[in-house]
Scaffold this active site. Structure first.
Site, PDB file in Angstrom:
ATOM      1  N   ARG A  96     -58.239  43.149 -29.058  1.00 21.54           N
ATOM      2  CA  ARG A  96     -57.279  44.285 -29.376  1.00 21.54           C
ATOM      3  C   ARG A  96     -56.123  44.618 -28.364  1.00 21.54           C
ATOM      4  NH1 ARG A  96     -60.840  46.920 -33.360  1.00 21.54           N
ATOM      5  NH2 ARG A  96     -60.056  48.539 -34.781  1.00 21.54           N
ATOM      6  N   ARG A 135     -62.492  54.194 -48.717  1.00 24.96           N
ATOM      7  CA  ARG A 135     -63.699  53.281 -48.359  1.00 24.96           C
ATOM      8  C   ARG A 135     -64.944  53.904 -48.004  1.00 24.96           C
ATOM      9  NH1 ARG A 135     -61.501  49.406 -43.394  1.00 24.96           N
ATOM     10  NH2 ARG A 135     -61.970  50.971 -41.633  1.00 24.96           N
ATOM     11  N   ARG A 169     -67.231  56.506 -42.857  1.00 27.21           N
ATOM     12  CA  ARG A 169     -66.821  56.563 -41.514  1.00 27.21           C
ATOM     13  C   ARG A 169     -66.082  57.836 -40.900  1.00 27.21           C
ATOM     14  NH1 ARG A 169     -64.559  50.822 -39.296  1.00 27.21           N
ATOM     15  NH2 ARG A 169     -63.547  51.971 -38.118  1.00 27.21           N
ATOM     16  N   ARG A 180     -54.661  55.058 -35.363  1.00 25.57           N
ATOM     17  CA  ARG A 180     -55.353  53.812 -35.168  1.00 25.57           C
ATOM     18  C   ARG A 180     -54.158  52.843 -35.646  1.00 25.57           C
ATOM     19  NH1 ARG A 180     -59.994  54.567 -39.190  1.00 25.57           N
ATOM     20  NH2 ARG A 180     -60.630  52.330 -38.749  1.00 25.57           N
TER      21      ARG A 180
HETATM   22  P1  AMP Z   1     -62.936  49.162 -36.294  1.00 31.63           P
HETATM   23  O1  AMP Z   1     -64.283  49.477 -36.743  1.00 31.63           O
HETATM   24  O2  AMP Z   1     -62.514  47.792 -35.857  1.00 31.63           O
HETATM   25  O3  AMP Z   1     -61.919  49.904 -36.859  1.00 31.63           O
HETATM   26  O4  AMP Z   1     -62.946  50.093 -34.850  1.00 31.63           O
HETATM   27  C1  AMP Z   1     -63.182  51.485 -34.746  1.00 31.63           C
HETATM   28  C2  AMP Z   1     -62.875  51.928 -33.312  1.00 31.63           C
HETATM   29  O5  AMP Z   1     -63.569  51.354 -32.587  1.00 31.63           O
HETATM   30  C3  AMP Z   1     -61.440  51.553 -33.021  1.00 31.63           C
HETATM   31  O6  AMP Z   1     -60.714  52.539 -33.592  1.00 31.63           O
HETATM   32  C4  AMP Z   1     -61.609  51.891 -31.590  1.00 31.63           C
HETATM   33  O7  AMP Z   1     -61.569  53.238 -30.965  1.00 31.63           O
HETATM   34  C5  AMP Z   1     -62.869  51.059 -31.120  1.00 31.63           C
HETATM   35  N1  AMP Z   1     -62.813  49.636 -31.084  1.00 31.63           N
HETATM   36  C6  AMP Z   1     -63.207  48.705 -31.895  1.00 31.63           C
HETATM   37  N2  AMP Z   1     -62.632  47.540 -31.438  1.00 31.63           N
HETATM   38  C7  AMP Z   1     -62.250  47.908 -30.251  1.00 31.63           C
HETATM   39  C8  AMP Z   1     -61.632  46.949 -29.393  1.00 31.63           C
HETATM   40  N3  AMP Z   1     -61.707  45.686 -29.322  1.00 31.63           N
HETATM   41  N4  AMP Z   1     -61.043  47.446 -28.148  1.00 31.63           N
HETATM   42  C9  AMP Z   1     -61.011  48.684 -28.014  1.00 31.63           C
HETATM   43  N5  AMP Z   1     -61.551  49.588 -29.119  1.00 31.63           N
HETATM   44  C10 AMP Z   1     -62.102  49.124 -30.028  1.00 31.63           C
END
Ligand code: AMP
Length: 226
Positions: A96, A135, A169, A180
């Site tokens: 990311r 969702r 979530r 986000r």
């Molecule tokens: P996601 O499930 O991919 O939407 O991730 C949920 C949250 O986890 C994100 O909003 C970040 O706070 C954290 N997160 C997930 N993957 C990463 C990553 N590669 N780098 C930094 N934070 C992450």
């Protein structure tokens, strides 16, 4: 991608929150026998288990900001070294940041592997809030649903495993989604150029119906893993 590469077929799914990375990664797992590696899922598990990394990540995730590169890279590195990843992974939500992308390059180099394709799921920001705020997921098998776009055949019951343990979530609310999305544009969208420069970028229109996106992705992945 020349048909002679026998190394694991590692793929990256890029795209903003709500683009469908998780949903599509699960389908690719089934179709291509790859393992989905979601850093979001790994972090949520760390938060639930109360590990040191989880304690540090919790508030950051609730605010919709990015967890530190150090924590995420360590979690990813550990997971990637497990045996089930040997035949190839679909990275969902990682990298990311540019620091994470460079760390991934180094990890791949150390393992004598490579990224076959980085697939950008292209969507409009305006659709994201609606997609994310509706969702929910089966807590038992992880199947994803949506209040408008994909409801279970019987309300409250998972089509796949029959569980009634549906979960939403904590960070899937309008306020956090805005943070986000801005984190995505500021820190993650530049990776599209990063992988384009490496010659492994593919773009898929992810505004279409889930099945249409899945079909387009299958075509891209089939070519990348041939
Ligand atoms: P996601 O499930 O991919 O939407 O991730 C949920 C949250 O986890 C994100 O909003 C970040 O706070 C954290 N997160 C997930 N993957 C990463 C990553 N590669 N780098 C930094 N934070 C992450």
């Amino acid at each position: 991608m020349d048909g002679t590469d026998q190394s694991p077929a590692n793929l990256i799914l890029l795209g903003p929150p709500g683009a469908g990375k998780g949903t599509q990664a699960r389908r690719l797992e089934d179709t291509f026998g790859l393992v989905q590696l979601s850093t979001g899922d790994l972090l949520r598990a760390a938060v639930a288990a109360g590990t040191e990394a989880g304690k540090q990540a919790k508030a950051v995730m609730e605010a919709g900001e990015l967890v530190s590169d150090e924590i995420v890279i360590a979690i990813l590195r550990d997971r990637l070294s497990e045996d089930d990843c040997a035949s190839g992974v679909i990275l969902d939500g990682f990298p990311r940041t540019t620091v994470q992308a460079e760390a991934l390059d180094a990890l791949m180099f150390d393992m004598d592997q490579s990224i076959r394709a980085a697939i950008s799921l292209e969507v409009e920001d305006a659709a994201m809030v609606e997609r994310i705020s509706g969702r929910f997921t089966c807590g038992k098998c992880g199947e994803g649903y949506h209040d408008m776009f994909k409801t279970p055949a019987v309300e409250g019951v998972c089509d796949k495993c029959g569980s009634t343990d549906m979960k939403r979530r904590a960070d899937d609310n309008a306020e956090t989604v805005a943070s986000r999305l801005s984190a995505y544009h500021a820190q993650t969208a530049p990776l599209i150029d990063y992988y384009d420069g490496k010659g492994v970028l593919a773009r898929v229109d992810a505004m279409a119906d889930i099945d249409v996106v899945a079909r387009d992705l299958n075509t891209v992945v089939r070519q990348a893993t041939a």
